[in-house]
Write a protein that holds these residues in place. Structure first.
Motif, PDB file in Angstrom:
ATOM      1  N   TYR A  54     -33.277   0.710  -7.136  1.00 27.16           N
ATOM      2  CA  TYR A  54     -33.471   0.345  -5.733  1.00 27.16           C
ATOM      3  C   TYR A  54     -32.522  -0.760  -5.291  1.00 27.16           C
ATOM      4  CZ  TYR A  54     -37.692   3.168  -5.874  1.00 27.16           C
ATOM      5  OH  TYR A  54     -38.581   4.197  -6.007  1.00 27.16           O
ATOM      6  N   LEU A  55     -32.241  -1.696  -6.177  1.00 27.24           N
ATOM      7  CA  LEU A  55     -31.314  -2.776  -5.834  1.00 27.24           C
ATOM      8  C   LEU A  55     -29.907  -2.235  -5.586  1.00 27.24           C
ATOM      9  CD1 LEU A  55     -32.545  -5.479  -8.351  1.00 27.24           C
ATOM     10  CD2 LEU A  55     -32.625  -5.653  -5.850  1.00 27.24           C
ATOM     11  N   HIS A  56     -29.470  -1.284  -6.403  1.00 25.79           N
ATOM     12  CA  HIS A  56     -28.156  -0.673  -6.179  1.00 25.79           C
ATOM     13  C   HIS A  56     -28.140   0.083  -4.851  1.00 25.79           C
ATOM     14  CE1 HIS A  56     -26.036  -1.798  -9.770  1.00 25.79           C
ATOM     15  NE2 HIS A  56     -26.985  -1.313 -10.556  1.00 25.79           N
ATOM     16  N   LYS A  57     -29.201   0.798  -4.564  1.00 24.16           N
ATOM     17  CA  LYS A  57     -29.292   1.508  -3.285  1.00 24.16           C
ATOM     18  C   LYS A  57     -29.241   0.526  -2.115  1.00 24.16           C
ATOM     19  CE  LYS A  57     -30.207   5.947  -3.981  1.00 24.16           C
ATOM     20  NZ  LYS A  57     -29.341   6.995  -3.485  1.00 24.16           N
ATOM     21  N   LEU A  58     -30.007  -0.559  -2.226  1.00 22.57           N
ATOM     22  CA  LEU A  58     -30.031  -1.579  -1.173  1.00 22.57           C
ATOM     23  C   LEU A  58     -28.646  -2.169  -0.962  1.00 22.57           C
ATOM     24  CD1 LEU A  58     -31.484  -3.414   0.840  1.00 22.57           C
ATOM     25  CD2 LEU A  58     -32.062  -4.902  -1.089  1.00 22.57           C
ATOM     26  N   SER A  59     -27.968  -2.479  -2.035  1.00 20.43           N
ATOM     27  CA  SER A  59     -26.621  -3.026  -1.937  1.00 20.43           C
ATOM     28  C   SER A  59     -25.685  -2.055  -1.223  1.00 20.43           C
ATOM     29  CB  SER A  59     -26.094  -3.345  -3.339  1.00 20.43           C
ATOM     30  OG  SER A  59     -24.783  -3.812  -3.281  1.00 20.43           O
ATOM     31  N   ASP A  60     -25.777  -0.772  -1.553  1.00 20.76           N
ATOM     32  CA  ASP A  60     -24.956   0.248  -0.886  1.00 20.76           C
ATOM     33  C   ASP A  60     -25.250   0.316   0.604  1.00 20.76           C
ATOM     34  OD1 ASP A  60     -23.770   0.925  -3.288  1.00 20.76           O
ATOM     35  OD2 ASP A  60     -25.003   2.727  -3.588  1.00 20.76           O
ATOM     36  N   VAL A  61     -26.521   0.296   0.959  1.00 23.49           N
ATOM     37  CA  VAL A  61     -26.906   0.339   2.372  1.00 23.49           C
ATOM     38  C   VAL A  61     -26.378  -0.895   3.101  1.00 23.49           C
ATOM     39  CG1 VAL A  61     -28.871   0.237   3.965  1.00 23.49           C
ATOM     40  CG2 VAL A  61     -28.925   1.812   2.031  1.00 23.49           C
ATOM     41  N   MET A  62     -26.540  -2.058   2.488  1.00 22.78           N
ATOM     42  CA  MET A  62     -26.057  -3.297   3.101  1.00 22.78           C
ATOM     43  C   MET A  62     -24.544  -3.252   3.293  1.00 22.78           C
ATOM     44  SD  MET A  62     -28.384  -6.014   0.986  1.00 22.78           S
ATOM     45  CE  MET A  62     -27.746  -7.498   1.784  1.00 22.78           C
ATOM     46  N   TYR A  63     -23.825  -2.733   2.304  1.00 27.30           N
ATOM     47  CA  TYR A  63     -22.371  -2.617   2.398  1.00 27.30           C
ATOM     48  C   TYR A  63     -21.982  -1.732   3.583  1.00 27.30           C
ATOM     49  CZ  TYR A  63     -17.652  -1.005   1.403  1.00 27.30           C
ATOM     50  OH  TYR A  63     -16.331  -0.678   1.518  1.00 27.30           O
ATOM     51  N   HIS A  64     -22.630  -0.583   3.700  1.00 25.42           N
ATOM     52  CA  HIS A  64     -22.286   0.345   4.779  1.00 25.42           C
ATOM     53  C   HIS A  64     -22.642  -0.220   6.147  1.00 25.42           C
ATOM     54  CE1 HIS A  64     -20.740   3.500   2.263  1.00 25.42           C
ATOM     55  NE2 HIS A  64     -21.784   3.360   1.471  1.00 25.42           N
ATOM     56  N   ILE A  65     -23.731  -0.947   6.235  1.00 25.37           N
ATOM     57  CA  ILE A  65     -24.083  -1.609   7.494  1.00 25.37           C
ATOM     58  C   ILE A  65     -23.020  -2.633   7.851  1.00 25.37           C
ATOM     59  CG2 ILE A  65     -25.689  -3.242   8.579  1.00 25.37           C
ATOM     60  CD1 ILE A  65     -27.941  -1.757   7.064  1.00 25.37           C
ATOM     61  N   ASP A  66     -22.611  -3.422   6.874  1.00 27.70           N
ATOM     62  CA  ASP A  66     -21.606  -4.448   7.111  1.00 27.70           C
ATOM     63  C   ASP A  66     -20.286  -3.834   7.550  1.00 27.70           C
ATOM     64  OD1 ASP A  66     -20.835  -7.221   7.101  1.00 27.70           O
ATOM     65  OD2 ASP A  66     -19.653  -6.777   5.308  1.00 27.70           O
TER      66      ASP A  66
END
Length: 78
Positions: A54-66
């Motif tokens: 889940y942390l890797h998924k969250l990081s990916d989502v945050m990256y794409h939002i940024d």
């Protein structure tokens, strides 16, 4: 633009935490340089492994939002 749209690449901190947690899992039941051994139960290891996912998924989502926010913001510059 330095630092991404939100200024500090905060998704990197989440990604780093996930990598640190993976290392903690890999070193379970192994003695460190001070002779200390962490003995997490199999249930705890299983839980932590799920959280790493889940942390890797969250990081990916945050990256794409940024990235998306940075592109949208720069398209509004005159």
């Amino acid at each position: 633009m330095s630092g991404g749209h939100f200024g500090d690449y905060c998704y990197f901190q989440v990604s780093q935490f996930a990598r640190d947690l993976e290392e903690e899992i890999l070193n379970n039941n192994k003695e460190d340089e001070y002779g200390y051994t962490k003995n997490y139960s199999p249930e705890t290891i299983e839980y932590l492994e799920e959280q790493v996912h889940y942390l890797h998924k969250l990081s990916d989502v945050m990256y794409h939002i940024d990235r998306k926010s940075t592109r949208l913001n720069s398209s509004h510059v005159s």
